[in-house]
Design a protein around this motif. Structure first.
Motif, mmCIF file in Angstrom:
data_model
loop_
_atom_site.group_PDB
_atom_site.id
_atom_site.type_symbol
_atom_site.label_atom_id
_atom_site.label_comp_id
_atom_site.label_asym_id
_atom_site.label_seq_id
_atom_site.Cartn_x
_atom_site.Cartn_y
_atom_site.Cartn_z
ATOM 1 N N ILE A 29 30.659 -11.852 28.214
ATOM 2 C CA ILE A 29 30.101 -11.136 29.712
ATOM 3 C C ILE A 29 29.376 -12.506 30.638
ATOM 4 C CG2 ILE A 29 28.642 -10.385 31.550
ATOM 5 C CD1 ILE A 29 29.836 -8.052 30.343
ATOM 6 N N ASP A 30 29.934 -13.493 31.765
ATOM 7 C CA ASP A 30 29.247 -14.730 31.725
ATOM 8 C C ASP A 30 27.370 -14.445 32.541
ATOM 9 O OD1 ASP A 30 30.343 -17.376 32.454
ATOM 10 O OD2 ASP A 30 28.688 -17.027 34.226
ATOM 11 N N ASP A 31 26.802 -15.411 32.438
ATOM 12 C CA ASP A 31 25.485 -14.769 32.737
ATOM 13 C C ASP A 31 25.837 -14.704 34.079
ATOM 14 O OD1 ASP A 31 24.545 -15.155 30.062
ATOM 15 O OD2 ASP A 31 24.273 -17.651 30.392
ATOM 16 N N SER A 32 26.632 -15.401 34.957
ATOM 17 C CA SER A 32 26.044 -15.098 36.740
ATOM 18 C C SER A 32 27.212 -14.208 36.887
ATOM 19 C CB SER A 32 26.601 -16.338 36.525
ATOM 20 O OG SER A 32 28.278 -16.974 36.887
ATOM 21 N N VAL A 33 27.486 -13.042 36.229
ATOM 22 C CA VAL A 33 28.282 -12.070 36.590
ATOM 23 C C VAL A 33 27.429 -11.090 37.548
ATOM 24 C CG1 VAL A 33 27.186 -10.203 34.637
ATOM 25 C CG2 VAL A 33 29.616 -9.882 35.838
ATOM 26 N N GLU A 34 29.335 -10.758 38.805
ATOM 27 C CA GLU A 34 28.385 -9.790 39.159
ATOM 28 C C GLU A 34 29.076 -8.803 39.238
ATOM 29 O OE1 GLU A 34 29.749 -11.903 43.440
ATOM 30 O OE2 GLU A 34 28.013 -13.414 43.079
ATOM 31 N N TRP A 35 28.466 -7.637 39.168
ATOM 32 C CA TRP A 35 28.836 -6.159 39.495
ATOM 33 C C TRP A 35 28.647 -5.222 40.526
ATOM 34 C CZ3 TRP A 35 30.188 -5.245 33.062
ATOM 35 C CH2 TRP A 35 30.330 -4.364 33.623
ATOM 36 N N THR A 36 29.509 -4.595 41.001
ATOM 37 C CA THR A 36 29.481 -4.726 42.200
ATOM 38 C C THR A 36 29.335 -2.528 41.923
ATOM 39 O OG1 THR A 36 30.514 -6.649 43.721
ATOM 40 C CG2 THR A 36 30.313 -4.252 44.512
ATOM 41 N N VAL A 37 28.293 -1.952 42.093
ATOM 42 C CA VAL A 37 28.723 -0.324 42.247
ATOM 43 C C VAL A 37 28.476 0.113 43.688
ATOM 44 C CG1 VAL A 37 27.856 1.847 41.561
ATOM 45 C CG2 VAL A 37 27.571 -0.328 39.999
ATOM 46 N N ARG A 38 29.843 0.681 44.012
ATOM 47 C CA ARG A 38 30.221 1.515 45.032
ATOM 48 C C ARG A 38 29.842 2.757 45.039
ATOM 49 N NH1 ARG A 38 35.364 -0.292 48.219
ATOM 50 N NH2 ARG A 38 35.534 -2.321 47.290
ATOM 51 N N GLY A 39 29.644 3.629 46.583
ATOM 52 C CA GLY A 39 28.931 4.492 47.149
ATOM 53 C C GLY A 39 27.685 4.806 47.613
ATOM 54 N N ASP A 40 27.213 5.463 47.772
ATOM 55 C CA ASP A 40 25.910 5.819 48.479
ATOM 56 C C ASP A 40 25.031 6.070 47.380
ATOM 57 O OD1 ASP A 40 23.351 5.740 50.706
ATOM 58 O OD2 ASP A 40 24.977 7.754 51.188
ATOM 59 N N ASN A 41 24.307 5.776 46.476
ATOM 60 C CA ASN A 41 23.839 6.540 45.775
ATOM 61 C C ASN A 41 21.877 5.595 45.563
ATOM 62 O OD1 ASN A 41 24.114 5.639 43.148
ATOM 63 N ND2 ASN A 41 26.189 6.692 44.131
ATOM 64 N N ALA A 42 21.416 5.423 44.572
ATOM 65 C CA ALA A 42 20.394 4.724 43.712
ATOM 66 C C ALA A 42 21.024 3.876 43.155
ATOM 67 C CB ALA A 42 19.384 5.489 42.849
ATOM 68 N N LEU A 43 22.196 3.470 43.016
ATOM 69 C CA LEU A 43 23.062 2.533 41.763
ATOM 70 C C LEU A 43 23.902 1.737 42.723
ATOM 71 C CD1 LEU A 43 23.317 4.547 38.400
ATOM 72 C CD2 LEU A 43 21.303 3.064 39.591
ATOM 73 N N THR A 44 23.589 2.119 43.988
ATOM 74 C CA THR A 44 24.858 1.082 44.815
ATOM 75 C C THR A 44 24.679 0.054 44.975
ATOM 76 O OG1 THR A 44 25.106 3.294 45.595
ATOM 77 C CG2 THR A 44 26.308 1.272 47.012
ATOM 78 N N GLY A 45 25.083 -1.399 44.774
ATOM 79 C CA GLY A 45 24.595 -2.841 45.262
ATOM 80 C C GLY A 45 25.529 -3.341 43.683
ATOM 81 N N THR A 46 24.707 -4.936 44.250
ATOM 82 C CA THR A 46 25.453 -5.889 43.483
ATOM 83 C C THR A 46 24.369 -5.765 42.217
ATOM 84 O OG1 THR A 46 27.128 -6.648 45.225
ATOM 85 C CG2 THR A 46 26.742 -8.643 43.465
ATOM 86 N N TYR A 47 25.042 -6.165 41.161
ATOM 87 C CA TYR A 47 23.800 -6.417 39.641
ATOM 88 C C TYR A 47 24.407 -7.695 39.640
ATOM 89 C CZ TYR A 47 22.593 -1.670 40.172
ATOM 90 O OH TYR A 47 22.591 0.104 40.451
ATOM 91 N N VAL A 121 24.770 12.306 41.042
ATOM 92 C CA VAL A 121 24.467 12.766 39.869
ATOM 93 C C VAL A 121 23.176 11.529 40.405
ATOM 94 C CG1 VAL A 121 24.650 11.690 37.533
ATOM 95 C CG2 VAL A 121 26.180 13.059 38.283
ATOM 96 N N PHE A 122 23.584 10.601 41.080
ATOM 97 C CA PHE A 122 22.378 9.804 41.199
ATOM 98 C C PHE A 122 21.468 9.855 42.509
ATOM 99 C CE2 PHE A 122 25.067 8.500 38.495
ATOM 100 C CZ PHE A 122 23.923 7.559 37.182
ATOM 101 N N ALA A 123 21.925 10.945 43.531
ATOM 102 C CA ALA A 123 21.570 11.448 44.398
ATOM 103 C C ALA A 123 19.995 11.424 44.560
ATOM 104 C CB ALA A 123 22.041 12.268 44.836
ATOM 105 N N LYS A 124 19.356 12.107 43.805
ATOM 106 C CA LYS A 124 17.618 12.606 43.699
ATOM 107 C C LYS A 124 17.146 10.931 43.384
ATOM 108 C CE LYS A 124 18.625 13.661 38.666
ATOM 109 N NZ LYS A 124 18.631 14.701 37.863
#
Length: 146
Positions: A29-47, A121-124
């Motif tokens: 994994i490159d140090d500048s990796v962009e990891w995208t999580v879809r959905g509508d919960n606490a983990l949604t976003g780009t890491y 699962v992550f809605a709380k």
């Protein structure tokens, strides 16, 4: 690197991840990796970067989570991994799209799946100011009475 090498790197990363070997899973994994999580919960976003991705993996690890890849399809700089996700007793089929740079390092990751299971699962958890955070304890706060 070519499609075959990228596919081998993806297979090795998923095998390491499945064994709980985060270091092995992050090897390519490159140090500048962009990891995208879809959905509508606490983990949604780009890491961005390995540190944020590692923290995301920790969130998954705090739940009953498992990824069972069953097909790896490679073409050029892309590897599509078809996988069965197990999360807190529920399963969903997923397609992970991995993008590698010319040096064979993972630079982008995105999961395409029905986000409903992860949303439940992550809605709380709630987001505050664009940050992921557990809900604030309000048990000691008394409502104002006019």
């Amino acid at each position: 690197m070519g499609a075959r090498e990228n596919k081998q790197a993806a297979e090795a990363a998923y095998a390491a991840f499945g064994k709980g070997d985060a270091e092995g899973a992050m090897r390519n994994i490159d140090d500048s990796v962009e990891w995208t999580v879809r959905g509508d919960n606490a983990l949604t976003g780009t890491y961005n970067g390995k540190q944020e991705v590692g923290a995301l993996w920790g969130e998954f690890g705090s739940k009953d989570f498992r990824s069972d890849p069953h097909d790896f399809i490679a073409d050029g700089d892309k590897v599509v991994v078809l996988t069965t996700i197990h999360l807190e007793g529920e399963t969903v089929e997923s397609a992970d799209i991995l993008t590698y740079n010319a040096g064979g390092r993972l630079v982008a990751f995105e999961t395409l799946a029905d986000p409903q299971v992860a949303d439940r699962v992550f809605a709380k958890y709630r987001k505050r100011g664009g940050r992921r955070a557990a809900p604030r304890d309000v048990s000691g706060i008394r409502p104002r009475v006019s």
